[in-house]
Scaffold this active site. Structure first.
Site, PDB file in Angstrom:
ATOM      1  CD  GLU A 167     -18.082 -84.718  22.139  1.00  0.00           C
ATOM      2  OE1 GLU A 167     -17.716 -83.617  22.590  1.00  0.00           O
ATOM      3  OE2 GLU A 167     -19.199 -85.212  22.399  1.00  0.00           O
ATOM      4  CD  GLU A 351     -19.991 -87.960  25.335  1.00  0.00           C
ATOM      5  OE1 GLU A 351     -20.510 -86.826  25.427  1.00  0.00           O
ATOM      6  OE2 GLU A 351     -18.767 -88.156  25.371  1.00  0.00           O
TER       7      GLU A 351
HETATM    8  C1  FCB Z   1     -19.729 -83.792  25.369  1.00  0.00           C
HETATM    9  C2  FCB Z   1     -18.450 -84.203  26.062  1.00  0.00           C
HETATM   10  C3  FCB Z   1     -18.622 -84.589  27.505  1.00  0.00           C
HETATM   11  C4  FCB Z   1     -19.624 -83.720  28.206  1.00  0.00           C
HETATM   12  C5  FCB Z   1     -20.902 -83.645  27.404  1.00  0.00           C
HETATM   13  C6  FCB Z   1     -21.997 -82.848  28.062  1.00  0.00           C
HETATM   14  O1  FCB Z   1     -19.428 -82.937  24.320  1.00  0.00           O
HETATM   15  O2  FCB Z   1     -17.883 -85.301  25.399  1.00  0.00           O
HETATM   16  O3  FCB Z   1     -17.358 -84.544  28.110  1.00  0.00           O
HETATM   17  O4  FCB Z   1     -19.086 -82.481  28.446  1.00  0.00           O
HETATM   18  O5  FCB Z   1     -20.633 -83.101  26.150  1.00  0.00           O
END
Ligand code: FCB
Length: 437
Positions: A167, A351
């Protein structure tokens, strides 16, 4: 759950993700100090001033946690490597215990039939490098390349896939413009430099990993759907500006060798000299793109300096993070990334997940519904021609949710942070059933 494995293509991978600082216990095993330790030690930055010194004690419970992945029926496990655990000073002499730890982690995955998906950097910068300016200093490209060489010389022969940086938006904008994450800066020049250097360091790490003969290398970006808060021209333009900063800057660098005009309007004066010359490094060919997606925002125009915008609350149901649930955004970004940027490269959802209040011994139906709704959008994207290869739930375990501490529970598995007892939640059992069929 409504969906099951059989709805997806035969080779589709189901995974769960964690990250080093959020679960390992940074106080163990000779890891060096990081900017998250000092950020958390500064009053006002983190709820209850919580930190990652013990976290989920994964450092000592790795085998049990990998068993949980295996028993869930996952195909892959996404984890990150802590720079300061491997190189406590950020550079120089490696910590043999740290290298051994990741060696065992990778072997532990393989022994259980889990494909190890490694991320090199998930946010804990070694303090000695933060002292030198961290992501603001162009030398981070070399420091990061050296770290990559050290850790991947040890585990690169056995990982299934690797991505340099989790990210880029969070590493740069959230941490240097909004100040919500370490190093907690609110400075436009620092932001511009961090945004560019994070991509430069990404490219240097890709170069090193190619040199080591590694394949299946990608980039993991996060995305947030930007609605305009109302119908005014100003709000629409503000939403487009937000979209450019958040969703298009990093993809632009990685895949088009350019930054969006709407971002350059504000940041060009602060970018490091000669930034245009770095695209050969930044845009090195990749094998896949990782998409992290959680929520949307409502953007309105605001007075004051660039980027002249603010966000306002929206009407959709919210998670424990107060994030609106908008699954259609996942379809939007999968198709947008495929059509406009990655153009045919495999995409992986790296994610997706929700924080839900403490659900031990209780229903966790909201989490199941969240997963189902996002799987439905993933399937829609596949039908629309997106070469989607996998879906990763964030997170395997309840863990350290950064500036919000330990009470935001994203896990499929509940963690009691007093006793370190792991208890699979109802969503874990539902997903296990869905993956077994
Ligand atoms: C993302 C992150 C992870 C976690 C989630 C909820 O942005 O990569 O570490 O904090 O959000």
């Amino acid at each position: 759950m409504k969906h099951s494995r059989s709805d997806f293509p035969p080779d589709f991978l189901f995974a769960a993700a964690t990250s080093s600082y959020q679960i390992e216990g940074h106080g163990f095993g000779g890891a060096g100090e990081t900017h998250w330790d000092t950020f958390a030690a500064t009053p006002g930055n983190v709820v209850r001033a919580e930190h990652g010194r013990v976290a989920c004690d994964h450092y000592h419970r790795m085998d049990d946690d990998l068993d949980l992945c295996r028993d869930l029926g996952l195909d892959a496990y996404r984890f990150s490597t802590s720079w300061a655990r491997v190189l406590p000073e950020g550079r120089g002499t490696p910590n043999p215990e740290g290298l051994d730890f990741y060696d065992r982690l990778v072997d532990g995955c393989l022994e259980r039939g889990l494909k190890p998906m490694a991320t090199l950097y998930h946010w804990e910068l070694p303090s000695p490098l933060a002292d030198l300016g961290g992501w603001r200093n162009r030398d981070i490209g070399n420091w990061f390349a050296d770290f990559t060489e050290v850790i991947m010389s040890r585990i690169g022969d056995r990982v299934f896939s690797a991505a340099p940086i989790n990210e880029p938006w969070c590493v740069s904008w959230l941490s240097h413009f909004e100040g919500h994450h370490a190093p907690g800066l609110r400075d436009i020049r620092a932001t511009a430099r961090a945004m560019h250097h994070v991509l430069f360091a990404h490219g240097r790490a890709i170069e090193v990993m190619r040199g080591l003969g590694m394949s299946n290398l990608g980039a993991v970006c996060n995305f947030e759907y930007a609605f305009s808060a109302d119908d005014s021209e100003e709000a629409r333009e503000a939403a487009a500006r937000y979209d450019a900063i958040y969703n298009r800057f990093f993809l632009g660098g990685l895949f088009k060798r350019e930054y969006p005009e709407r971002v350059l309007e504000g940041l060009a004066p602060y970018l490091p000299e000669g930034w245009q010359d770095d695209f050969d490094t930044i845009a090195a060919p990749l094998d896949w793109l990782g998409v992290n997606y959680y929520t949307c925002k409502r953007i309105a125009a605001a007075p004051g300096p660039w980027p002249h915008l603010t966000d306002v609350p929206g009407p959709l149901p919210k998670t424990q993070m107060e994030w609106e649930i908008y699954p259609e955004g996942l379809h939007h970004f999968l198709t947008m990334a495929h059509r406009e940027y990655s153009k045919g490269l495999p995409i992986v959802v790296t994610e997706s997940g929700m924080a839900n209040g403490d659900r031990i011994g209780r229903e966790d139906s909201e989490r199941m519904a969240y997963i189902d709704a996002h799987l439905a959008q993933a399937l829609r994207a596949i039908e629309d021609g997106v070469p989607l290869d996998g879906f990763t739930y964030w997170s395997l375990l309840d863990n350290y949710e950064w500036a919000l501490g330990y009470k935001k529970r994203f896990g499929l598995v509940h963690v009691d942070f007093e006793t370190q007892t792991r208890t699979p939640k109802a969503a874990y059992h539902a997903l296990a059933k869905a993956l077994a069929t």
